[in-house]
Motif scaffolding. Structure first.
Motif, mmCIF file in Angstrom:
data_model
loop_
_atom_site.group_PDB
_atom_site.id
_atom_site.type_symbol
_atom_site.label_atom_id
_atom_site.label_comp_id
_atom_site.label_asym_id
_atom_site.label_seq_id
_atom_site.Cartn_x
_atom_site.Cartn_y
_atom_site.Cartn_z
ATOM 1 N N ARG A 3 0.839 -1.209 0.000
ATOM 2 C CA ARG A 3 0.000 0.000 0.000
ATOM 3 C C ARG A 3 0.867 1.250 0.000
ATOM 4 O O ARG A 3 0.539 2.244 -0.655
ATOM 5 C CB ARG A 3 -0.936 0.000 1.218
ATOM 6 C CG ARG A 3 -2.132 -0.926 1.090
ATOM 7 C CD ARG A 3 -3.200 -0.585 2.117
ATOM 8 N NE ARG A 3 -2.734 -0.812 3.474
ATOM 9 C CZ ARG A 3 -2.862 -1.959 4.140
ATOM 10 N NH1 ARG A 3 -3.434 -2.999 3.540
ATOM 11 N NH2 ARG A 3 -2.427 -2.081 5.379
ATOM 12 N N THR B 207 2.003 2.067 -3.446
ATOM 13 C CA THR B 207 0.933 2.712 -4.212
ATOM 14 C C THR B 207 0.817 4.191 -3.852
ATOM 15 O O THR B 207 0.671 5.062 -4.732
ATOM 16 C CB THR B 207 -0.405 2.001 -3.947
ATOM 17 O OG1 THR B 207 -0.303 0.639 -4.362
ATOM 18 C CG2 THR B 207 -1.543 2.672 -4.696
ATOM 19 N N LEU B 208 0.903 4.507 -2.565
ATOM 20 C CA LEU B 208 0.809 5.895 -2.120
ATOM 21 C C LEU B 208 2.012 6.714 -2.603
ATOM 22 O O LEU B 208 1.867 7.886 -2.961
ATOM 23 C CB LEU B 208 0.712 5.943 -0.594
ATOM 24 C CG LEU B 208 -0.578 5.365 -0.005
ATOM 25 C CD1 LEU B 208 -0.451 5.192 1.507
ATOM 26 C CD2 LEU B 208 -1.769 6.254 -0.337
ATOM 27 N N ARG C 18 3.582 6.229 -5.342
ATOM 28 C CA ARG C 18 3.343 6.484 -6.766
ATOM 29 C C ARG C 18 2.389 7.669 -6.933
ATOM 30 O O ARG C 18 2.568 8.507 -7.819
ATOM 31 C CB ARG C 18 2.788 5.220 -7.420
ATOM 32 C CG ARG C 18 2.737 5.272 -8.938
ATOM 33 C CD ARG C 18 2.412 3.915 -9.526
ATOM 34 N NE ARG C 18 3.582 3.021 -9.522
ATOM 35 C CZ ARG C 18 3.704 1.961 -8.736
ATOM 36 N NH1 ARG C 18 2.748 1.651 -7.873
ATOM 37 N NH2 ARG C 18 4.793 1.211 -8.799
ATOM 38 N N GLU C 19 1.381 7.750 -6.074
ATOM 39 C CA GLU C 19 0.409 8.842 -6.153
ATOM 40 C C GLU C 19 1.039 10.185 -5.774
ATOM 41 O O GLU C 19 0.623 11.237 -6.263
ATOM 42 C CB GLU C 19 -0.776 8.550 -5.234
ATOM 43 C CG GLU C 19 -1.620 7.355 -5.678
ATOM 44 C CD GLU C 19 -2.669 6.965 -4.643
ATOM 45 O OE1 GLU C 19 -2.716 7.616 -3.561
ATOM 46 O OE2 GLU C 19 -3.435 6.023 -4.908
ATOM 47 N N ARG C 20 2.043 10.171 -4.901
ATOM 48 C CA ARG C 20 2.650 11.410 -4.414
ATOM 49 C C ARG C 20 4.053 11.631 -4.973
ATOM 50 O O ARG C 20 4.838 12.393 -4.419
ATOM 51 C CB ARG C 20 2.667 11.396 -2.876
ATOM 52 C CG ARG C 20 1.255 11.369 -2.295
ATOM 53 C CD ARG C 20 1.244 11.321 -0.786
ATOM 54 N NE ARG C 20 1.775 12.536 -0.175
ATOM 55 C CZ ARG C 20 1.706 12.790 1.138
ATOM 56 N NH1 ARG C 20 1.093 11.936 1.949
ATOM 57 N NH2 ARG C 20 2.219 13.902 1.634
ATOM 58 N N LYS C 21 4.346 10.974 -6.061
ATOM 59 C CA LYS C 21 5.673 11.032 -6.674
ATOM 60 C C LYS C 21 6.116 12.459 -6.970
ATOM 61 O O LYS C 21 7.243 12.863 -6.644
ATOM 62 C CB LYS C 21 5.670 10.199 -7.958
ATOM 63 C CG LYS C 21 6.920 10.304 -8.805
ATOM 64 C CD LYS C 21 6.777 9.417 -10.041
ATOM 65 C CE LYS C 21 7.882 9.643 -11.040
ATOM 66 N NZ LYS C 21 7.758 8.758 -12.221
ATOM 67 N N ASP C 22 5.256 13.262 -7.581
ATOM 68 C CA ASP C 22 5.629 14.627 -7.955
ATOM 69 C C ASP C 22 5.925 15.481 -6.730
ATOM 70 O O ASP C 22 6.866 16.285 -6.736
ATOM 71 C CB ASP C 22 4.519 15.269 -8.786
ATOM 72 C CG ASP C 22 4.409 14.660 -10.177
ATOM 73 O OD1 ASP C 22 5.334 13.934 -10.582
ATOM 74 O OD2 ASP C 22 3.385 14.893 -10.852
#
Length: 499
Positions: free
Chosen positions: A84, A87-88, A90-94
């Motif tokens: 998990r 996944t998080l 990846r969502e907050r990569k930027d």
């Protein structure tokens, strides 16, 4: 030398960060203000924690470990949390990459690539959490059965450096968590933001409170305190060999805690005449310039076949002159700013030493003057001798020293002429020669006709004064465990004392 256009995108005012203990944020009584090395503008304010804060963090980690809410969870459940978290991330990569750029000075494209690597580390560790196991011995006799259990070592102190703040955190943290340990992290004072962002991400991923704690501040207070702390069971430190020695001393004088050390490097790249010289030249320029040379596996010693040396050094020089240096938010930038004022001075001082000691400057060797930021041109010295400072010391900047050899044995001897043994590379089309060099050169990581490649599936670490232990892969999980041997007798005891 191409200097890229300005495209400043720093925050209007610095962001305040607290520190994280036992699942909660705390405010610092004193704050350290970080100025971006690329923009000369304040970007973060980080808490200067105290020894009392460190003690509270270690106590929280100890309670969390002893209660077993993480250590005693099935590996599959720990794997779910790590998955998990991936996944998080990846969502907050930027967002992560943005703050990494602001505090460190590296290009945004590189920072995003490092977050991708961090995600892969969490995914790999998730699998390793399910695969971690002990062993059994069914060969001890008809009534004696043996088991070797692998248990988490306990509370781990993790000290990370400023050159790859998030990536090095993630090459260790998920594997530590996969083992069942709890963690207290001290990031480098100048690059703490992304380690603090990780606290919220892990909490959202389902990590129990107290398992991940972050105390920020100076190495002399928090770092030394962690090395000496009697309730930290293992310390993982990445940084200089000098500070690594102080960790060893502190461990010896406190609780003999286990140490994992990734320290300095003076890494060779050996180029034979039969290699693809254009490919090799590009690899050499990349290997010493990536992350402005602020990289422990930077290939800072070129060892080139004398028969092609003049031609090859010219190719490398031409490559280095084309590297795009500039604002890290510009997508064309390949290398950014030097991270700290102190390191900027160190690199320039070594360039001056190289000139003074008689090395011949082929490329670079100067500051790149801009309105904002600290930049140094990628630098190549030739006719370097082994006694020169630039030949022996880890400079931690984009400075390459070139040596020449006539035979394979001489190349191997030059490669091993260092106290370090972190990484090495060899370039040749002769597979027999490649294997011969690979087996003889002392280095924990080795690349053949490539450079700085690989993934978190394989272990990393050094030989000699480059450190102890291994990180990443299944070995990186096992590093944070200890073995317990259990013997079970299924038969009635034969009495030693007669009745």
């Amino acid at each position: 030398m191409t200097v890229t256009k300005e495209c400043l995108s720093a925050p209007v005012k610095p962001r305040d960060f607290g520190f994280f203990i036992d699942g909660a944020w705390h405010h610092g009584r004193e704050m350290y203000e970080r100025s971006s090395p690329s923009h000369n503008q304040s970007v973060t304010r980080i808490a200067c924690c105290t020894t009392q804060d460190l003690n509270a963090a270690v106590a929280a980690a100890r309670i969390a470990f002893d209660q077993g809410n993480w250590a005693q969870q099935p590996g599959a459940e720990r794997a779910e949390v790590l998955s998990r978290t991936a996944t998080l991330l990846r969502e907050r990569k930027d967002e992560i990459a943005y703050w990494e750029v602001l505090e460190n000075g590296k290009p945004l494209s590189q920072a995003k690539g490092e977050v991708d690597h961090a995600i892969a580390c969490f995914e790999t560790a998730a699998g390793a959490a399910r695969l971690l196991h002990g062993s059994t011995f069914n060969t001890l006799g008809p009534s004696l059965f043996g088991m070797v259990l692998r248990e988490p070592i306990g509370v781990v102190g993790l000290i990370t450096p400023w050159n790859f703040p998030f990536m090095i955190l993630c090459e260790r943290l998920p594997f530590i968590l996969a083992s069942g340990c709890t963690v207290v992290v001290k990031p480098a004072e100048v690059t703490s933001a992304t380690t603090l962002l990780m606290a919220d991400i892990l909490a959202e991923g389902g990590l129990p409170k107290g398992v991940y704690n972050v105390v920020t501040g100076s190495g002399s207070v928090i770092g030394q305190g962690m090395a000496e702390h009697p309730d930290i069971d293992m310390l993982s430190f990445t940084g200089s060999t000098k500070v690594g020695r102080s960790c060893i001393k502190a461990s010896a004088e406190s609780n003999l805690k286990k140490l994992g050390l990734e320290l300095g490097g003076k890494n060779p790249i050996i180029v034979f005449a039969d290699s693809n010289l254009d490919d090799a030249a590009d690899a050499v320029a990349f290997g010493v310039s990536f992350n402005t040379g602020q990289c422990c596996v930077s290939t800072s010693r070129l060892i080139v076949d004398q028969s092609v040396a003049d031609d090859f050094e010219q190719r490398v020089s031409e490559k280095m002159a084309k590297i795009r240096v500039g604002n890290p938010f510009d997508p064309e930038t390949q290398i950014g700013a030097i991270t700290t004022d102190a390191q900027y001075k160190v690199i320039l001082d070594y360039i001056d030493k190289g000139k003074a000691e008689g090395a011949v400057l082929l490329c670079g060797g100067h500051q790149i003057m801009r309105e904002r930021g600290r930049y140094i041109a990628p630098t190549l010295f030739t006719h370097v001798t082994p006694d020169m400072a630039i030949a022996r010391d880890e400079i931690f900047g984009p400075v390459l020293s070139s040596f020449r050899f006539k035979t394979v044995e001489e190349a191997i001897e030059l490669a091993n002429d260092t106290v370090y043994g972190l990484a090495a590379s060899v370039w040749t089309q002769d597979i027999s020669k490649a294997f011969r060099v690979t087996r003889r050169v002392k280095a924990g990581r080795f690349w053949v006709n490539t450079i700085m490649s690989g993934g978190p599936e394989t272990p990393i670490g050094g030989f000699r004064q480059s450190g102890w232990g291994r990180e990443a892969g299944l070995a990186g999980v096992e590093e944070y465990t200890q073995l317990k041997t259990v013997h079970i007798d299924t038969d009635k005891r034969s009495h030693w004392i007669a009745s």
